[in-house]
Write a protein that holds these residues in place. Structure first.
Motif, PDB file in Angstrom:
ATOM      1  N   ASP A 130      37.395  48.765  31.622  1.00 16.14           N
ATOM      2  CA  ASP A 130      38.022  48.359  32.893  1.00 16.14           C
ATOM      3  C   ASP A 130      36.892  48.226  33.911  1.00 16.14           C
ATOM      4  N   ILE A 131      36.678  47.021  34.405  1.00 21.32           N
ATOM      5  CA  ILE A 131      35.588  46.835  35.376  1.00 21.32           C
ATOM      6  C   ILE A 131      36.127  46.703  36.804  1.00 21.32           C
ATOM      7  N   GLY A 132      37.329  47.190  36.997  1.00 24.82           N
ATOM      8  CA  GLY A 132      37.881  47.254  38.361  1.00 24.82           C
ATOM      9  C   GLY A 132      38.550  45.963  38.781  1.00 24.82           C
ATOM     10  N   ASP A 133      38.712  45.789  40.069  1.00 23.63           N
ATOM     11  CA  ASP A 133      39.349  44.581  40.599  1.00 23.63           C
ATOM     12  C   ASP A 133      38.317  43.694  41.289  1.00 23.63           C
ATOM     13  N   CYS A 134      38.541  42.397  41.188  1.00 21.72           N
ATOM     14  CA  CYS A 134      37.814  41.436  42.006  1.00 21.72           C
ATOM     15  C   CYS A 134      38.392  41.541  43.416  1.00 21.72           C
ATOM     16  N   SER A 135      37.529  41.588  44.402  1.00 20.64           N
ATOM     17  CA  SER A 135      38.005  41.648  45.785  1.00 20.64           C
ATOM     18  C   SER A 135      38.661  40.314  46.158  1.00 20.64           C
ATOM     19  N   THR A 136      39.724  40.364  46.930  1.00 20.64           N
ATOM     20  CA  THR A 136      40.434  39.145  47.339  1.00 20.64           C
ATOM     21  C   THR A 136      40.669  39.179  48.862  1.00 20.64           C
ATOM     22  N   VAL A 137      41.083  38.048  49.407  1.00 13.72           N
ATOM     23  CA  VAL A 137      41.416  37.968  50.835  1.00 13.72           C
ATOM     24  C   VAL A 137      42.874  37.531  50.922  1.00 13.72           C
ATOM     25  N   PRO A 138      43.788  38.440  51.176  1.00 15.91           N
ATOM     26  CA  PRO A 138      45.213  38.108  51.047  1.00 15.91           C
ATOM     27  C   PRO A 138      45.684  36.976  51.949  1.00 15.91           C
ATOM     28  N   ILE A 139      44.953  36.689  53.021  1.00 14.33           N
ATOM     29  CA  ILE A 139      45.402  35.635  53.941  1.00 14.33           C
ATOM     30  C   ILE A 139      44.629  34.328  53.779  1.00 14.33           C
ATOM     31  N   SER A 140      43.779  34.222  52.733  1.00 17.26           N
ATOM     32  CA  SER A 140      43.019  32.976  52.566  1.00 17.26           C
ATOM     33  C   SER A 140      42.777  32.665  51.101  1.00 17.26           C
ATOM     34  N   ILE A 141      43.362  31.559  50.618  1.00 19.62           N
ATOM     35  CA  ILE A 141      43.129  31.161  49.230  1.00 19.62           C
ATOM     36  C   ILE A 141      41.683  30.671  49.069  1.00 19.62           C
ATOM     37  N   GLU A 142      41.137  29.986  50.078  1.00 19.96           N
ATOM     38  CA  GLU A 142      39.763  29.475  49.971  1.00 19.96           C
ATOM     39  C   GLU A 142      38.769  30.628  49.853  1.00 19.96           C
ATOM     40  N   ALA A 143      38.906  31.622  50.713  1.00 20.36           N
ATOM     41  CA  ALA A 143      37.983  32.769  50.671  1.00 20.36           C
ATOM     42  C   ALA A 143      38.151  33.539  49.361  1.00 20.36           C
ATOM     43  N   THR A 144      39.393  33.629  48.874  1.00 16.60           N
ATOM     44  CA  THR A 144      39.637  34.324  47.607  1.00 16.60           C
ATOM     45  C   THR A 144      38.985  33.566  46.458  1.00 16.60           C
ATOM     46  N   TYR A 145      39.097  32.236  46.490  1.00 24.10           N
ATOM     47  CA  TYR A 145      38.461  31.428  45.433  1.00 24.10           C
ATOM     48  C   TYR A 145      36.958  31.682  45.366  1.00 24.10           C
ATOM     49  N   GLU A 146      36.322  31.780  46.529  1.00 24.61           N
ATOM     50  CA  GLU A 146      34.869  32.053  46.544  1.00 24.61           C
ATOM     51  C   GLU A 146      34.570  33.397  45.902  1.00 24.61           C
ATOM     52  N   LYS A 147      35.390  34.385  46.207  1.00 30.87           N
ATOM     53  CA  LYS A 147      35.158  35.732  45.662  1.00 30.87           C
ATOM     54  C   LYS A 147      35.380  35.760  44.150  1.00 30.87           C
ATOM     55  N   ILE A 148      36.435  35.079  43.681  1.00 36.66           N
ATOM     56  CA  ILE A 148      36.708  35.083  42.240  1.00 36.66           C
ATOM     57  C   ILE A 148      35.590  34.350  41.495  1.00 36.66           C
ATOM     58  N   GLU A 149      35.197  33.185  42.029  1.00 38.57           N
ATOM     59  CA  GLU A 149      34.160  32.409  41.335  1.00 38.57           C
ATOM     60  C   GLU A 149      32.850  33.199  41.254  1.00 38.57           C
ATOM     61  N   SER A 150      32.481  33.879  42.325  1.00 41.13           N
ATOM     62  CA  SER A 150      31.212  34.615  42.248  1.00 41.13           C
ATOM     63  C   SER A 150      31.340  35.839  41.344  1.00 41.13           C
ATOM     64  N   PHE A 151      32.489  36.476  41.327  1.00 44.75           N
ATOM     65  CA  PHE A 151      32.704  37.635  40.431  1.00 44.75           C
ATOM     66  C   PHE A 151      32.569  37.200  38.970  1.00 44.75           C
ATOM     67  N   VAL A 152      33.240  36.096  38.628  1.00 43.08           N
ATOM     68  CA  VAL A 152      33.212  35.638  37.226  1.00 43.08           C
ATOM     69  C   VAL A 152      31.839  35.074  36.865  1.00 43.08           C
ATOM     70  N   SER A 153      31.142  34.462  37.834  1.00 41.46           N
ATOM     71  CA  SER A 153      29.789  33.955  37.561  1.00 41.46           C
ATOM     72  C   SER A 153      28.865  35.080  37.117  1.00 41.46           C
ATOM     73  N   VAL A 154      28.986  36.223  37.759  1.00 43.04           N
ATOM     74  CA  VAL A 154      28.150  37.374  37.377  1.00 43.04           C
ATOM     75  C   VAL A 154      28.427  37.742  35.920  1.00 43.04           C
ATOM     76  N   LEU A 155      29.691  37.813  35.543  1.00 42.55           N
ATOM     77  CA  LEU A 155      30.051  38.155  34.158  1.00 42.55           C
ATOM     78  C   LEU A 155      29.538  37.101  33.186  1.00 42.55           C
ATOM     79  N   ALA A 156      29.744  35.824  33.543  1.00 42.99           N
ATOM     80  CA  ALA A 156      29.354  34.728  32.648  1.00 42.99           C
ATOM     81  C   ALA A 156      27.851  34.750  32.412  1.00 42.99           C
TER      82      ALA A 156
END
Ligand code: MN
Ligand code: MN
Length: 314
Positions: free
Chosen positions: A87-113
């Motif tokens: 379990d590597i925890g949760d990716c941080s998200t921004v509940p009021i912004s899909i654009e900001a959340t997308y940036e966070k998810i993409e950078s989180f997964v880029s690190v893993l990839a």
């Protein structure tokens, strides 16, 4: 054999209702440790069009996965003894912004990839899949092969003037060249649709669609044989929207559609898939506030277990 570090906490030493909740009672580790598959949460539901609540799924799945076990009987595989999963925890998200959340998810997964980690993302609504695919596409350098379980096509147009929402992620994934539509299969699709024009996109891109009628017209073991196989040279991603299942088997979801898959059919399909290079997967659209007696949560845990087994091609 994996190091003891990556074995789940034993239910025979610590009862399954005890201890701090992680996915499958596995260790919670930092992203850069030596696990092979990381499971992480993406608690975001700012892309839903109807019922919200999927932001609560990661913690619900952690809770329900306390009942998870290691040994896959039909495969004869002790998963957690042969694959280092954490379990590597949760990716941080921004509940009021899909654009900001997308940036966070993409950078989180880029690190893993870039660390060559495989992973399972526990959403979140289906809008969260798009940035995951963007990160993988950049690392891999070519469009992915893609298996998409869903009641819905998710190739729909913009809604309320917004391009990005949970019903449009598959269209963007094709249009951005993240997935190869000729190596894309959608499973569990059913109507009703808004109109027949909803089918234009899949026809134009020659996407393979397995409707519920296609699946139910013969024994499930025969249907499984009709699915394409995906070779080791083909990095493949599986996205599992829980609403591919019938609301009787998965009531806790945002946009339920009657006439879907049973839990048993889902197991048979996931066990029958021939995927030799599953680089990542997700499960999305579980909405705990609409779940009853953990039915949906437990179905989700079962899907994650099958996906992990599919990743373990040793
Ligand atoms: Mn979906
Ligand atoms: Mn759906």
């Amino acid at each position: 054999m994996t190091a003891d570090k990556y074995l789940p906490l034993s239910g025979r030493e610590f009862p399954r209702f005890s201890a701090i909740k992680t996915f499958f009672r596995l260790p919670h580790v930092q992203v850069d440790e030596d696990y092979e598959v990381g499971i992480f949460g993406v608690p975001f539901d700012g892309g839903v069009s109807y019922r919200p609540g999927a932001r609560f799924a990661p913690s619900h799945i952690r809770e329900c996965s306390s009942l998870g076990r290691a040994y896959h009987w039909p495969r004869g595989m002790n998963l957690f003894k042969s694959l280092k999963v954490a379990d590597i925890g949760d990716c941080s998200t921004v509940p009021i912004s899909i654009e900001a959340t997308y940036e966070k998810i993409e950078s989180f997964v880029s690190v893993l990839a870039h660390k060559n980690k495989k992973f399972i993302s526990v959403g979140g609504d289906h809008s969260t899949t798009l940035p995951v695919l963007r990160a993988l596409r950049k690392k891999i350098g070519k469009p992915l092969s893609f298996i998409h379980f869903d009641a819905h096509l998710d190739t729909y147009p913009a809604a309320w003037g917004c391009e990005f929402h949970h019903g449009a992620f598959a269209r963007h994934a094709v249009e951005e060249g993240l997935v190869n539509p000729k190596r894309m299969v959608q499973i569990g699709i059913r109507g009703p649709l808004a109109d027949n024009t909803d089918l234009d996109f899949i026809k134009k891109h020659q996407i393979t669609v397995c409707t519920m009628d296609d699946i139910k017209k013969s024994p499930i073991s025969d249907f499984v044989k009709t699915l394409p196989s995906f070779s080791v040279d083909e990095p493949t991603y599986i996205s599992f929207d829980i609403d591919c299942m019938d609301p009787a088997y998965a009531p806790g979801t945002g946009t339920p559609v009657p006439g879907g898959l049973t839990s048993y059919e889902v197991q048979q399909i996931l066990r029958g898939l021939q995927v030799k290079n599953l680089v990542g997967a997700d499960i999305v659209e579980i909405s705990p506030p609409y779940d009853h007696s953990d039915i949906t949560g437990l179905a989700g845990v079962d899907v994650v277990f099958e996906l992990l087994c599919l990743m373990n091609n040793k």
